[in-house]
Design an enzyme around this catalytic site. Structure first.
Site, PDB file in Angstrom:
ATOM      1  N   HIS A 166      48.992  38.270  12.529  1.00  0.00           N
ATOM      2  CA  HIS A 166      48.527  37.989  11.447  1.00  0.00           C
ATOM      3  C   HIS A 166      48.337  39.859  11.736  1.00  0.00           C
ATOM      4  O   HIS A 166      47.810  40.088  10.023  1.00  0.00           O
ATOM      5  CB  HIS A 166      46.400  37.739  11.952  1.00  0.00           C
ATOM      6  N   GLU A 167      48.506  41.119  12.659  1.00  0.00           N
ATOM      7  CA  GLU A 167      48.251  42.046  12.184  1.00  0.00           C
ATOM      8  C   GLU A 167      49.360  42.349  11.154  1.00  0.00           C
ATOM      9  O   GLU A 167      49.439  43.470  10.232  1.00  0.00           O
ATOM     10  CB  GLU A 167      48.102  42.451  13.730  1.00  0.00           C
ATOM     11  N   HIS A 170      48.668  41.843   7.755  1.00  0.00           N
ATOM     12  CA  HIS A 170      48.402  43.198   6.980  1.00  0.00           C
ATOM     13  C   HIS A 170      48.887  44.355   6.809  1.00  0.00           C
ATOM     14  O   HIS A 170      49.413  44.865   5.245  1.00  0.00           O
ATOM     15  CB  HIS A 170      47.149  43.902   7.453  1.00  0.00           C
ATOM     16  N   GLU A 229      41.538  38.441   5.329  1.00  0.00           N
ATOM     17  CA  GLU A 229      41.678  38.685   6.382  1.00  0.00           C
ATOM     18  C   GLU A 229      42.504  37.046   6.150  1.00  0.00           C
ATOM     19  O   GLU A 229      42.877  36.634   6.968  1.00  0.00           O
ATOM     20  CB  GLU A 229      40.520  38.662   7.038  1.00  0.00           C
TER      21      GLU A 229
HETATM   22 ZN   LIG Z   1      42.613  40.894  10.153  1.00  0.00          ZN
END
Ligand SMILES: [Zn+2]
Length: 303
Positions: A166-167, A170, A229
């Site tokens: 997830h990071e 980003h 997100e």
């Molecule tokens: Zn996030």
């Protein structure tokens, strides 16, 4: 002789500053024109998702800012050097990053999105930071930090891979650069608004500015953050799956995350993160594709 404003009050002397109800409309018109130009000259189609992004920073500048923030973070933090944890975290990062280009190609083929990531602009680095905070991040340019406080919430390497995926997503999706462009627009909007109402009664001015501030926050900044997100969840899930982690572990993970943030979590409308239930529904909807990608990546079958 004399200026026309003396004979026709309200006209002439104010010229360009003509107002109705204490508002200088021309300032707002100029700001709107600038916004329009800015939007059309800085938009691009994002890799992995195909969403139109507003970015006015080069990936090199973005990586440079990420590097500065990374050095500041490391200078202020205690990093874990010995023991199995840093090794484990580095391995997960390496596996996730290695499959990045293949995941990008897969999404480009399956969904017709552009594969334009500048992989050469990322200099990946990993640190484990000693801290009770339930936190992890990946800065623009590829600097990944995992806080020890998140380890008990992750519980296993599959869930940790979901967090780190997830990071990393980003950073790959350039959400930082997009946020900077957005902040710039909000600031210009605020300056234009305060200039245009400079002659209003100060109490009224305050009210207008507060309303605009809230409008920008709830109408622009937060919905964008929630989109970010959601995208990071999806791309992160794909990275974890292609790197042969079990993507199904992400469900339990985000449930535990919801509990770790306590009952005090704000409702989805006010928060940058999608509410737990929405997030889990989305993950479940993406799961068949993630599992198919995992299988197509030649991973050993799941139990
Ligand atoms: Zn996030």
């Amino acid at each position: 002789m004399g200026i026309p404003g003396e004979r026709f009050p309200g006209y002439g002397r104010q010229g360009m500053g003509q107002r109705r109800g204490g508002v200088r409309w021309w300032v707002l018109v100029l700001a709107a024109l600038y916004f329009g130009w800015y939007w059309f000259s800085h938009q691009q189609e994002a890799a992995f998702t195909g969403r139109t992004q507003l970015i006015d920073t080069s990936i090199e500048e973005e990586a440079q800012l990420g590097l500065q923030a990374w050095q500041e973070t490391l200078a202020q933090s205690e990093t874990v050097r010995g023991g199995p944890l840093p090794e484990q975290v580095s391995t997960i990062a390496r596996r996730l990053v290695e499959v990045g280009p293949a995941v990008e190609q897969y999404l480009a083929k399956a969904h017709g999105v552009p594969a334009t990531t500048r992989w050469d602009a990322f200099q990946w680095e990993v640190a484990v930071i000693e801290s009770p905070q339930v936190n992890a991040f990946c800065l623009p340019g590829g600097k990944i930090a995992v806080y020890t406080g998140i380890i008990p919430v992750a519980r296993n390497e599959h869930a940790l891979a979901a967090i780190m995926g997830h990071e990393i997503a980003h950073a790959l999706l350039r959400h930082g650069a997009e946020r900077m462009a957005q902040q710039k627009l909000v600031q210009i909007g605020q300056v234009a608004a305060s200039m245009s109402i400079g002659d209003m009664d100060p109490r009224q001015q305050q009210m207008v500015m507060a309303a605009l501030g809230a409008g920008a926050r709830y109408g622009l900044v937060l919905p964008f953050s929630r989109d970010h997100e959601t995208e990071a969840d999806r791309v992160g899930l794909m990275l974890a799956a292609a790197a042969c982690y079990d993507p199904r572990e992400s469900i339990g993970l985000w449930e535990r995350m919801g509990q770790a943030s306590g009952g005090g979590a704000p409702p989805e409308f006010m928060s940058t993160h999608p509410a737990g239930a929405t997030r889990i529904q989305q993950l479940q909807a993406w799961m068949p594709e993630a599992l198919a990608l995992r299988e197509a990546s030649g991973c050993p079958p799941l139990p």
